[in-house]
Design an enzyme around this catalytic site. Structure first.
Site, mmCIF file in Angstrom:
data_model
loop_
_atom_site.group_PDB
_atom_site.id
_atom_site.type_symbol
_atom_site.label_atom_id
_atom_site.label_comp_id
_atom_site.label_asym_id
_atom_site.label_seq_id
_atom_site.Cartn_x
_atom_site.Cartn_y
_atom_site.Cartn_z
ATOM 1 N N LYS A 1 0.834 -1.204 0.000
ATOM 2 C CA LYS A 1 0.000 0.000 0.000
ATOM 3 C C LYS A 1 0.875 1.263 0.000
ATOM 4 O O LYS A 1 2.068 1.204 0.288
ATOM 5 C CB LYS A 1 -0.956 -0.039 1.198
HETATM 6 C C1 LIG Z 1 -5.490 -4.348 0.754
HETATM 7 C C2 LIG Z 1 -6.970 -4.151 0.760
HETATM 8 C C3 LIG Z 1 -7.753 -4.536 1.848
HETATM 9 C C4 LIG Z 1 -7.242 -5.377 2.970
HETATM 10 O O1 LIG Z 1 -6.213 -4.776 3.686
HETATM 11 P P1 LIG Z 1 -5.421 -5.649 4.803
HETATM 12 O O2 LIG Z 1 -4.652 -4.569 5.547
HETATM 13 O O3 LIG Z 1 -4.537 -6.574 4.055
HETATM 14 O O4 LIG Z 1 -6.417 -6.313 5.644
HETATM 15 C C5 LIG Z 1 -9.103 -4.179 1.845
HETATM 16 N N1 LIG Z 1 -9.657 -3.530 0.814
HETATM 17 C C6 LIG Z 1 -8.937 -3.169 -0.279
HETATM 18 C C7 LIG Z 1 -9.620 -2.440 -1.391
HETATM 19 C C8 LIG Z 1 -7.574 -3.499 -0.351
HETATM 20 O O5 LIG Z 1 -6.877 -3.201 -1.442
#
Ligand SMILES: *Cc1c(COP(=O)(O)O)cnc(C)c1O
Length: 385
Positions: A180
């Site tokens: 991210k």
């Molecule tokens: C990465 C992601 C998640 C989940 O995030 P985690 O921190 O891995 O639980 C949820 N929604 C979207 C759109 C994502 O890209």
């Protein structure tokens, strides 16, 4: 030249920050996390922020805090990462999938309004690829009793008409997962304007306990705690939280780099058969990903060609109700936009440290495939341009 899909930017200098936590009394949640929560409150201009161990755990804690569970429905887009729907199932509620606007790929607001029933308790709009859903417009389109929980996993830096995630919804949830825009490997955060939700979240991120570690030992003596509601374990340890502050301070600089790289892709791919989501007026995108749509059923050929050229790619995303777990939901066959995008999309490498020579390699490879699959005259027909 091989080009990775993603390369993180956390240098070995961060080891010093981790060492400082190891030298303190707090291995788990403590003063470092509190400092990052202050930064989040300032950045998002909201009164409450809670760090969590992931987006997923933050969302489960939020749904538990709102009392959402069996018998309740929660509206989610079909075009998202599966976690958006999984969290609804995890608390025993029912995700109801809604299709996307074909231009932006964001949840279609009219279809979302049409999916509301007397059981609908919440909606989880996803700020897909970094473009915010129009939350005031969504608010106006659905009954005021329905909670808006923004999935801002792609949208730390994004805004719409100057408003950031969390400023108009009931809560916005971020992910600090490894790929991210802001990351500590695994982590997340919930921001909210709602003081009642904020108070309850303190419990639901920590088993449901009425007092956290600090309060239990307040005044130097042990204070009993109680559990009067179910919680999960969603707090973020300081060992990870300590990685976030420098990135939050640099986030606008990094995002400008993502913007410049995205525009280079757009300029280079204009006039090819490939398309990508449009940004609406007033939107500043966090530019989390650069997905393109490959027409004529050639997506998997393209994935193979890019893989053979050692260019990193992923698919973001296949429509969630095409996954086995969700295949039997009644709305599965009526989500044409998400279905079509999910069968045609792939994402190109996009991260602030992507070098221009690396991006040029990606562009050349993609253009070479375009002329191989769509020789010139056909190319014009395929694009309609
Ligand atoms: C990465 C992601 C998640 C989940 O995030 P985690 O921190 O891995 O639980 C949820 N929604 C979207 C759109 C994502 O890209």
């Amino acid at each position: 030249m091989a080009v990775p899909f993603y390369r993180h930017a956390l240098s070995p200098d961060y080891a010093v920050r981790v060492a400082s936590v190891l030298g303190s009394a707090f291995l788990t949640t403590g003063p470092e996390g509190a400092r990052v929560e202050d930064l989040l409150r300032d950045f998002f201009r909201v009164p409450h922020a809670k760090l969590t161990s992931s987006w997923t755990q933050g969302a489960v804690a939020t749904l538990l805090a709102l009392g959402i569970g069996p018998g309740d429905e929660v509206i989610v887009p079909a075009m998202t990462f599966a976690a958006t729907a999984n969290v609804v199932r995890l608390v025993g509620a029912t995700p109801v999938f809604v299709d996307s606007d074909p231009n932006t790929l964001l949840i279609d607001l009219a279809l979302a309004a049409a999916a509301v029933t007397e059981r609908t308790r919440a909606i989880i709009p996803v700020h897909l690829y970094g473009q915010m859903v129009d939350i005031p417009a969504l608010r106006a389109a659905i009954p005021s009793s329905i909670r808006i929980i923004e999935d801002a996993a792609h949208c730390f830096e994004g805004s719409r008409n100057g408003r950031r995630p969390g400023q108009d919804g009931d809560a916005a949830i971020f992910s600090f997962y490894a790929t991210k825009n802001v990351t500590c490997g695994e982590g997340g955060a919930v921001v909210t304007r709602d003081p009642n939700l904020a108070r309850t979240l303190v419990q639901t991120v920590l088993h449901g306990m009425s007092a956290g570690a600090a309060q239990r030992f307040q005044g130097g003596t042990y204070n009993h705690w109680d559990i009067d509601r179910l919680g999960t374990k969603a707090n973020l340890p300081d060992l990870l939280a300590v990685l976030l502050a420098p990135q939050i301070e640099q986030v606008e600089v990094q995002c400008a780099r993502r913007e410049a790289l995205s525009r280079r892709y757009e300029a280079a791919l204009a006039g090819t058969p490939f398309t990508w989501p449009a940004l609406e007026p007033g939107v500043v995108s966090a530019r989390h990903l650069f997905p393109i749509h490959v027409p004529d059923g050639r997506r998997d050929d393209m994935l193979r060609a890019l893989g053979e050229a050692r260019i990193g790619t992923t698919v973001n995303y296949r429509s969630v109700p095409t996954l086995t777990l969700y295949r039997d939901v009644p709305e599965a066959s009526s989500l044409p936009v998400a279905q079509e995008w999910g069968e045609g999309t792939l994402s190109l490498p996009l991260f602030p440290e992507l070098r221009i020579d690396e991006q040029d390699e990606v562009i050349e490879t993609v253009l070479a495939q375009a002329s191989a699959f769509w020789p010139k005259p056909a190319l014009r027909t395929a694009t309609g341009r």
